[in-house]
Design an enzyme around this catalytic site. Structure first.
Site, mmCIF file in Angstrom:
data_model
loop_
_atom_site.group_PDB
_atom_site.id
_atom_site.type_symbol
_atom_site.label_atom_id
_atom_site.label_comp_id
_atom_site.label_asym_id
_atom_site.label_seq_id
_atom_site.Cartn_x
_atom_site.Cartn_y
_atom_site.Cartn_z
ATOM 1 N N ALA A 44 0.920 -1.190 0.020
ATOM 2 C CA ALA A 44 0.169 0.029 -0.103
ATOM 3 C C ALA A 44 0.759 1.235 0.055
ATOM 4 O O ALA A 44 2.111 1.232 0.447
ATOM 5 C CB ALA A 44 -0.724 0.205 1.248
ATOM 6 N N ASP A 45 0.368 2.340 -0.530
ATOM 7 C CA ASP A 45 0.902 3.507 -0.602
ATOM 8 C C ASP A 45 -0.017 4.798 -0.309
ATOM 9 O O ASP A 45 -1.193 4.703 -0.989
ATOM 10 C CB ASP A 45 1.758 3.801 -1.727
ATOM 11 C CG ASP A 45 2.710 5.086 -1.459
ATOM 12 O OD1 ASP A 45 3.779 4.718 -0.610
ATOM 13 O OD2 ASP A 45 2.763 5.966 -2.035
ATOM 14 N N THR A 46 0.236 5.642 0.434
ATOM 15 C CA THR A 46 -0.531 6.935 0.844
ATOM 16 C C THR A 46 -0.041 8.202 0.352
ATOM 17 O O THR A 46 1.177 8.372 0.643
ATOM 18 C CB THR A 46 -1.273 6.990 2.117
ATOM 19 O OG1 THR A 46 -1.858 5.670 2.309
ATOM 20 C CG2 THR A 46 -2.094 8.111 2.505
#
Length: 189
Positions: free
Chosen positions: A69-71
């Site tokens: 995941a990445d934000t």
């Protein structure tokens, strides 16, 4: 037999959210360098990074199901990463003060014969912040390891005037969408 589930992230917030599913999993941190491609949109960049993180771990563990995941926090078309120092954190918070911004979180699930990558976008509006509020917050050290220099699940919540979208996505993992995607890999909570 169910394939092992791996979270390719060192984020304590992502671990906390994945724990909500009450599934057995392990954590193996991806060593992918988080560099943005200037030719990509924020949505493309965040998906690309999530996929690279998941693939890096999946390549080493081909019989597992890996979640990466990445934000990103985006304002005026610019993505704000994690602040390098307190001055940069203050600058980010000044820019977010009294305005709305987008938080985009992408999730990539990689397995031997199947992969799925998606993103979720949430709009967050901040109250106007005083210099005192900004520096009092920075002194807590909370903003230093977070995109956009704030954590919605901590003291950063005091800055949030309104949220339109998935709160958990702002934390770093849209857990409902992630669980629905895991069903395509025969994983159920």
């Amino acid at each position: 037999m169910t394939k092992p589930l791996i979270l390719a992230s060192q984020s304590p917030r992502r671990k906390e959210l994945l724990d909500l599913l009450q599934l057995p999993y392990s954590i193996i941190v991806s060593e992918v360098e988080e560099k943005l491609n200037r030719n990509f949109s924020p949505e493309e960049n965040v998906q690309w990074l999530a996929k690279q993180k998941a693939k890096a771990v999946a390549d080493l563990h081909p019989h597992a199901i890996v979640i990466g995941a990445d934000t990103m926090v985006c304002l005026d078309g610019e993505c704000l990463g994690k602040p390098q120092d307190q001055e940069e954190a203050a600058s980010m918070l000044r820019r977010l003060s009294g305005r709305s911004h987008s938080v985009i979180t992408a999730v990539s699930i990689q397995a031997e014969n199947h992969s799925e990558t998606f993103y979720d976008k949430t709009e967050v509006a901040f109250w106007s912040l005083s210099e005192e509020e900004i520096w009092t917050y920075i002194e807590t050290k909370e903003p230093m390891d977070k995109a956009g220099a704030y954590g919605i699940q901590g003291r950063g919540a005091l800055f949030v005037k309104k949220i339109d979208g998935d709160y958990y996505s702002v934390m770093g993992l849209p857990i409902s969408k992630t669980m629905r995607a895991l069903r395509h890999f025969d994983i159920r909570a």
